[in-house]
Design an enzyme around this catalytic site. Sequence first.
Site, PDB file in Angstrom:
ATOM      1  CG  HIS A 170      -1.862  -0.383  -4.345  1.00  0.00           C
ATOM      2  ND1 HIS A 170      -2.149   0.993  -3.726  1.00  0.00           N
ATOM      3  CD2 HIS A 170      -2.435  -0.966  -3.090  1.00  0.00           C
ATOM      4  CE1 HIS A 170      -2.785   1.163  -2.562  1.00  0.00           C
ATOM      5  NE2 HIS A 170      -2.747  -0.170  -2.259  1.00  0.00           N
ATOM      6  CD  GLU A 177      -1.935   4.084  -6.208  1.00  0.00           C
ATOM      7  OE1 GLU A 177      -2.182   3.476  -5.214  1.00  0.00           O
ATOM      8  OE2 GLU A 177      -1.935   5.310  -6.222  1.00  0.00           O
ATOM      9  CG  ASN A 201      -2.884   3.854   1.121  1.00  0.00           C
ATOM     10  OD1 ASN A 201      -4.227   4.185   1.512  1.00  0.00           O
ATOM     11  ND2 ASN A 201      -2.520   2.938   0.624  1.00  0.00           N
ATOM     12  CB  SER A 227      -0.859  -0.153   1.351  1.00  0.00           C
ATOM     13  OG  SER A 227      -1.738  -1.051   1.406  1.00  0.00           O
TER      14      SER A 227
HETATM   15  P1  NAD Z   1      -3.966  -9.580   5.893  1.00  0.00           P
HETATM   16  O1  NAD Z   1      -3.550  -9.553   7.363  1.00  0.00           O
HETATM   17  O2  NAD Z   1      -5.200  -9.978   5.714  1.00  0.00           O
HETATM   18  O3  NAD Z   1      -3.155 -10.581   5.444  1.00  0.00           O
HETATM   19  C1  NAD Z   1      -1.696 -10.923   5.098  1.00  0.00           C
HETATM   20  C2  NAD Z   1      -1.547 -12.220   4.846  1.00  0.00           C
HETATM   21  O4  NAD Z   1       0.002 -12.515   4.700  1.00  0.00           O
HETATM   22  C3  NAD Z   1      -1.769 -13.388   6.188  1.00  0.00           C
HETATM   23  O5  NAD Z   1      -2.753 -14.176   5.679  1.00  0.00           O
HETATM   24  C4  NAD Z   1      -0.381 -13.726   6.805  1.00  0.00           C
HETATM   25  O6  NAD Z   1      -0.383 -15.080   7.401  1.00  0.00           O
HETATM   26  C5  NAD Z   1       0.283 -13.911   5.604  1.00  0.00           C
HETATM   27  N1  NAD Z   1       1.864 -13.774   5.656  1.00  0.00           N
HETATM   28  C6  NAD Z   1       2.466 -12.775   6.738  1.00  0.00           C
HETATM   29  N2  NAD Z   1       3.736 -12.924   6.324  1.00  0.00           N
HETATM   30  C7  NAD Z   1       3.886 -13.752   5.570  1.00  0.00           C
HETATM   31  C8  NAD Z   1       5.186 -14.320   4.925  1.00  0.00           C
HETATM   32  N3  NAD Z   1       6.388 -14.065   5.356  1.00  0.00           N
HETATM   33  N4  NAD Z   1       4.973 -15.226   3.966  1.00  0.00           N
HETATM   34  C9  NAD Z   1       3.724 -15.585   3.541  1.00  0.00           C
HETATM   35  N5  NAD Z   1       2.562 -15.159   4.010  1.00  0.00           N
HETATM   36  C10 NAD Z   1       2.619 -14.132   5.045  1.00  0.00           C
HETATM   37  O7  NAD Z   1      -3.417  -8.178   5.217  1.00  0.00           O
HETATM   38  P2  NAD Z   1      -3.898  -7.537   3.877  1.00  0.00           P
HETATM   39  O8  NAD Z   1      -4.965  -6.587   4.358  1.00  0.00           O
HETATM   40  O9  NAD Z   1      -4.334  -8.659   2.732  1.00  0.00           O
HETATM   41  O10 NAD Z   1      -2.731  -6.645   3.351  1.00  0.00           O
HETATM   42  C11 NAD Z   1      -1.822  -7.493   2.528  1.00  0.00           C
HETATM   43  C12 NAD Z   1      -1.041  -6.542   1.802  1.00  0.00           C
HETATM   44  O11 NAD Z   1      -1.764  -5.807   1.011  1.00  0.00           O
HETATM   45  C13 NAD Z   1      -0.247  -5.384   2.604  1.00  0.00           C
HETATM   46  O12 NAD Z   1       1.018  -5.112   1.936  1.00  0.00           O
HETATM   47  C14 NAD Z   1      -1.167  -4.348   2.569  1.00  0.00           C
HETATM   48  O13 NAD Z   1      -0.768  -2.955   2.901  1.00  0.00           O
HETATM   49  C15 NAD Z   1      -1.747  -4.343   1.214  1.00  0.00           C
HETATM   50  N6  NAD Z   1      -2.886  -3.756   0.840  1.00  0.00           N
HETATM   51  C16 NAD Z   1      -4.004  -3.797   1.953  1.00  0.00           C
HETATM   52  C17 NAD Z   1      -5.306  -3.154   1.570  1.00  0.00           C
HETATM   53  C18 NAD Z   1      -6.202  -3.316   2.372  1.00  0.00           C
HETATM   54  O14 NAD Z   1      -7.362  -2.532   2.613  1.00  0.00           O
HETATM   55  N7  NAD Z   1      -6.265  -4.143   3.616  1.00  0.00           N
HETATM   56  C19 NAD Z   1      -5.560  -2.567   0.227  1.00  0.00           C
HETATM   57  C20 NAD Z   1      -4.457  -2.647  -0.586  1.00  0.00           C
HETATM   58  C21 NAD Z   1      -3.493  -3.019  -0.314  1.00  0.00           C
END
Ligand code: NAD
Length: 288
Positions: free
Chosen positions: A143, A155, A193, A121
């Site tokens: 993104h 993005e 963001n 993000s």
């Molecule tokens: P989340 O916590 O729902 O999921 C993250 C997952 O990654 C978890 O299932 C965790 O077990 C796994 N994980 C952690 N470390 C790991 C590793 N070393 N190897 C493999 N798996 C691993 O988080 P999310 O909301 O899905 O966010 C994930 C990414 O997407 C982040 O970088 C976040 O900034 C980005 N993002 C999030 C959003 C949002 O609205 N939540 C929007 C756009 C981008």
Amino acid sequence: MSDTKTLAVLGAGQMGGGIAQIAAVAGLNVLVYDAFPGAAEKCQATHKKSLGKFVEKGKLAQGDMDAALGRVKHVTSLDALSAADWVVEAVVEDAKVKKDLFTKLAAMLTRDEVVLATNTSSISITEIATAAGAAAPRVVGMHFFNPVPLMALVEVIPAMQTSKDVTERTIALATKLGKTPLKANDRAGFVSNRVLMPMINEAFYAWMEGVAEPEAIDGIMKLGCNFPMGPLRLADFIGLDTCVHIMNVLAEGLNNDRYRACPLLKQLVTAGRLGDKSGRGVYECPGK
Ligand code: NAD
């Protein structure tokens, strides 16, 4: 331009799960890797529920849902991703974790045509690309937005090292996945963001300073600004931990303390109130 057939998703959480789902619906074979036990089962259940809603609404045939589910394979080791010709990393928003993964992926997926995309993000794509060493020209920011199956935007953020070909292929893949790609430069928070997160943070300050209660803050922003949901409700949806991570990246990346995360936001995370994904954040999130 090579045609992407097998997409690997790292992280089976909210975003990784959503990306895997839309890729499978678009006909790609999908490999999903998550480092934590239970993540695969949760992701599979979410896919069934989400695709089931598309079927109920008549937007997807039952046969297409079954075929999409059949194209998603959960794997338990990084090595099992070697057949991938495109990777989208969607693990926790932590620069060290992501950079370590990209170093490993670059050593493992050495074919020139394999793209290593990150769904970060806010973390610098250039920094992540640097961790990929010689594979840096194949690293790009891709993104997606939450919930991935419903949100139109991707993005696209080239790192300083990203090749023009990889940027163009990223735009093409996003389009194939049914999304609208828009390009942004690699500055902390990109566009989305950089603008959204300080507003969410400010809503936490407004709550902390007693300007209004969460329902009123959200109600005022919804009705007054025509937002579909208020900033505090949106924070629950995004994940309060992710919001803190993004604010940290903005503060460091833009070298300005005005982007520091609000103390109340940080305290909620410390208390385990992460939002929808933990069952409670600003609000109670029933059913989670
Ligand atoms: P989340 O916590 O729902 O999921 C993250 C997952 O990654 C978890 O299932 C965790 O077990 C796994 N994980 C952690 N470390 C790991 C590793 N070393 N190897 C493999 N798996 C691993 O988080 P999310 O909301 O899905 O966010 C994930 C990414 O997407 C982040 O970088 C976040 O900034 C980005 N993002 C999030 C959003 C949002 O609205 N939540 C929007 C756009 C981008």
